[in-house]
Write a protein that holds these residues in place. Structure first.
Motif, PDB file in Angstrom:
ATOM      1  N   ASP A 274      45.566  39.238  54.191  1.00  0.00           N
ATOM      2  CA  ASP A 274      45.524  39.055  52.747  1.00  0.00           C
ATOM      3  C   ASP A 274      46.655  39.831  52.077  1.00  0.00           C
ATOM      4  O   ASP A 274      47.339  39.320  51.184  1.00  0.00           O
TER       5      ASP A 274
ATOM      6  N   THR B 147      49.983  38.115  52.680  1.00  0.00           N
ATOM      7  CA  THR B 147      50.109  36.925  51.836  1.00  0.00           C
ATOM      8  C   THR B 147      50.479  37.309  50.406  1.00  0.00           C
ATOM      9  O   THR B 147      51.366  36.711  49.790  1.00  0.00           O
TER      10      THR B 147
ATOM     11  N   MET C  82      43.084  33.210  46.194  1.00  0.00           N
ATOM     12  CA  MET C  82      42.834  33.448  47.609  1.00  0.00           C
ATOM     13  C   MET C  82      41.360  33.250  47.934  1.00  0.00           C
ATOM     14  O   MET C  82      40.492  33.343  47.061  1.00  0.00           O
TER      15      MET C  82
ATOM     16  N   GLN D 232      47.065  31.935  53.975  1.00  0.00           N
ATOM     17  CA  GLN D 232      46.284  33.044  54.528  1.00  0.00           C
ATOM     18  C   GLN D 232      45.976  32.802  56.005  1.00  0.00           C
ATOM     19  O   GLN D 232      46.065  33.710  56.825  1.00  0.00           O
TER      20      GLN D 232
END
Length: 313
Positions: A143, A146, A261, A288
């Motif tokens: 995460d 990203t 996300m 992701q």
């Protein structure tokens, strides 16, 4: 370069240089993967075992791909048909794994602390792929990677983590990592889904999406984990979506360039609207998954370097 850790059991306790080192290496692997090149000999002769006591698609497959791209021998142990399902204890399993001379062990378990216990009993480097409601460190790394790829940095970003924070090991790992790297973290959800210890973690707490998403750079949605709920925490899925599900109206509260996300699996129409999840500009959910392979390659690489210092060959 900081000394690689012996295991990766949690994000909590890692220093910024360790996190930055893993993200930098993962970035290199992301570029390598996109170029179609591999490093098949880096883990040649090493054995990676995936030991998943809970169902998984993304994480297990991601570790399998990461190991194979680095040249490891990868074994997926089917827990449902193994001796574990016949009553073997975790410590007996540890003895078996030691006898097999496994080098890297990836474990997902329903009980918080199971990977830490196993790490004390096996010679292999242990990687926590999710334990109970405790942590999921490689998810937080992917995460963060990203986010960094889209925003260029992590420090001073406003990141809103929304939904079922109470039951989310992903949220806990992300909170530790993002705060350590200088981001501002908000958690957004109904009071029944906010953990009691949230305030001491250093996050900002909001109970409405309007306030929680205002000016956010990143909106991270979480799955409503009904399987971990005793009941009564939310009135209904429809009611939850009305107040806390991400749709275009609520996303408009965030910055115009905010990214969306979700760690997966998604409950469309519960915590996120399909139009937002599939938005080619705002949603980075597919990326992701891609960054997950790169991050897990980086983790395997770094832990294997420590193995070389302590090799038994």
């Amino acid at each position: 370069m900081p000394t690689p850790p012996r295991h990766l059991l949690a994000i909590e306790g890692l220093e910024p240089p360790h996190i930055a080192d893993m993200l930098d290496l993962a970035e290199n692997y992301a570029l390598l993967n996109r170029s179609g090149k591999t490093q098949r000999d880096l883990l040649k002769g090493r054995t990676l075992i995936n030991l998943f006591f809970e169902d998984s698609t993304r994480t297990r497959t991601s570790f399998e791909l990461a190991g194979k791209r680095l040249g490891a021998d990868v074994i997926n142990m089917a827990v449902s048909t193994s001796s574990v399902n016949k009553g073997e204890t975790l410590l007996d399993t540890a003895s078996t794994l030691n006898a097999m001379q496994c080098d890297l062990l990836v474990i997902r378990h329903a009980q918080s602390g199971a990977p830490a216990l196993l790490s004390q009993k096996v010679e292999a480097a242990v990687i926590n792929a999710g334990d109970g409601t405790h942590e999921h460190p490689t998810q937080a790394l992917l995460d963060a990677l990203t986010i960094r790829r889209h925003k260029g940095h992590l420090d001073n970003l406003v990141i809103a983590i929304c939904g079922d924070v109470l039951h989310s090991r992903v949220a806990r790992s992300n909170i530790h990592l993002l705060l350590t790297m200088g981001a501002r973290v908000r958690i957004v959800g109904p009071p029944t889904l906010i953990p009691a210890e949230a305030a001491r973690l250093g996050v900002e707490i909001f109970h409405t999406m309007r306030e929680g998403l205002a000016g956010a750079d990143v909106v991270m949605m979480l799955r409503l984990q009904k399987e971990r709920m005793a009941g009564g925490l939310v009135p209904s899925s429809r009611e939850f979506f009305r107040f806390f599900g991400l749709d275009a109206e609520k996303l408009a509260y965030a910055k115009s360039d905010a990214i969306v996300m979700h760690p997966g699996p998604m409950n469309r129409g519960v915590e996120i609207d399909s139009a937002i999840a599939d938005d080619p500009v705002r949603s980075v959910i597919g990326e992701q998954v891609e960054m997950g392979v790169a991050c897990r390659m980086a983790v395997l690489d770094l832990l294997a370097r420590n193995l070389r210092r302590n090799t038994r060959i």
